[in-house]
Scaffold this active site. Structure first.
Site, short mmCIF file in Angstrom:
data_model
loop_
_atom_site.label_atom_id
_atom_site.label_comp_id
_atom_site.label_asym_id
_atom_site.label_seq_id
_atom_site.Cartn_x
_atom_site.Cartn_y
_atom_site.Cartn_z
N HIS A 114 -17.30 -12.02 -113.79
CA HIS A 114 -18.47 -12.86 -113.54
C HIS A 114 -18.88 -13.67 -114.76
O HIS A 114 -19.90 -14.38 -114.70
CB HIS A 114 -19.66 -12.02 -113.08
CG HIS A 114 -19.43 -11.25 -111.82
ND1 HIS A 114 -18.90 -11.83 -110.69
CD2 HIS A 114 -19.65 -9.95 -111.51
CE1 HIS A 114 -18.81 -10.92 -109.74
NE2 HIS A 114 -19.25 -9.77 -110.21
N ALA A 115 -18.14 -13.58 -115.85
CA ALA A 115 -18.44 -14.38 -117.03
C ALA A 115 -17.78 -15.75 -116.89
O ALA A 115 -16.57 -15.85 -116.67
CB ALA A 115 -17.96 -13.68 -118.29
#
Length: 300
Positions: free
Chosen positions: A120-121
């Site tokens: 999710h980065a």
């Protein structure tokens, strides 16, 4: 030899009642050592990753602000963790764990990280317990420094690998495949090269049939030279954040399918653990442990 990234820095202290199960990063290697699946020689402690390798994937201004604890309260809140120097140090050790595991995969066929899977980065921000993207960082490292020409990301966490999809949106050498809960976080999905959103309650039979109908074809069509496997165990029916209906046995068969395909085709694969939020920590540890048991059995 199966090489696994692990450091005692992985189990970072969090406020009491925090929903992220940090204790799994100590319990998992303890279990694998206790049962004899691995020995201490299988584990390696990564050094912190160099800034230049991080900024080859992430925006330099974002990394500078993250490194110096300068994110806004809103940005910090989206990551899900209270920020501290210790947390950032943990992140860059985990990042190098996946880079080094990828290099071991080139040597031994597989390399693993007890942590990682921080999909999710994004290029310029963190979200959902992910500050930096270990899969993207390691994939870019292989493209730049190891002559790898095509990479397949197999993301089977219950949540879409939105950050990985964004990072590689314009990179034809990396094909992103995400099979995830369609009605789950993130609510605003990115576009992977292939997304397979699953309905709530998807069980072992339906899940495994879809994966078996998709992954062999992808390997044939894309002809990757390297695979990154995000093996989140939040697909379990017991997961508090998952919404799917899989059993621990079904999750194990999922991992067997991926790892056997890679081994059969002599495709080096790096495995990052990803998420797992079952109420009983034993369910999380057992499902993760199966991934390591299979790796040892299939590759060695």
């Amino acid at each position: 030899m199966l090489k696994i990234a692990w450091s005692d820095i992985f189990a970072h202290s969090l406020p009491e009642g925090h929903r992220f199960p940090m204790e799994k990063y100590d319990l998992l290697p303890e279990q694998l050592l206790y049962e004899g699946t691995i020995t201490a020689q299988n584990l390696f402690a990564p050094a912190p990753l160099e800034d230049a390798v991080i900024t080859a994937t992430h925006d330099a201004a974002y990394w500078h602000r993250l490194r110096h604890l300068q994110l806004t309260p809103s940005e910090i809140r989206k990551t899900g963790f209270p920020h501290s120097e210790e947390l950032i140090n943990r992140e860059i050790v985990i990042m190098n764990g996946t880079v080094q595991a990828a290099l071991f995969a080139l040597e031994f066929g597989i390399g693993m990280n007890i942590a990682g899977g921080t999909h999710h980065a994004f290029t310029d921000r963190g979200e959902g317990f992910c500050l930096l993207n270990d899969i993207a960082i390691a994939a870019n490292y292989l493209l730049r420094h190891k002559g790898i020409g095509k990479i397949l990301v197999v993301d089977l966490d219950v949540h879409q690998g939105n950050g990985t999809a964004e990072i590689f949106r314009e990179e034809p050498r990396v094909f992103t495949f995400s099979m995830h809960g369609g009605n789950n976080y993130p609510h605003r999905k990115e576009q992977s090269d292939l997304d397979l959103p699953l309905p709530d309650g998807t069980d072992d039979k339906a899940y495994l049939a879809m994966l078996n109908n998709t992954l062999p074809r992808l390997l044939q069509e894309q002809e990757p030279e390297f695979v990154f496997f995000q093996s989140g165990v939040d697909v379990l029916a017991t997961d508090k954040l998952g919404k799917l209906g899989m059993t621990i046995a079904g999750c194990k068969e999922r991992d067997r399918l991926v790892l056997e395909l890679c081994a059969k085709q002599k495709l080096p694969v790096t495995v990052s653990m990803g998420g797992g939020y079952s109420k009983q920590i034993a369910h999380i540890v057992e499902a993760h442990a199966n991934t390591f048991r299979l790796a040892q059995h299939i590759f060695f």
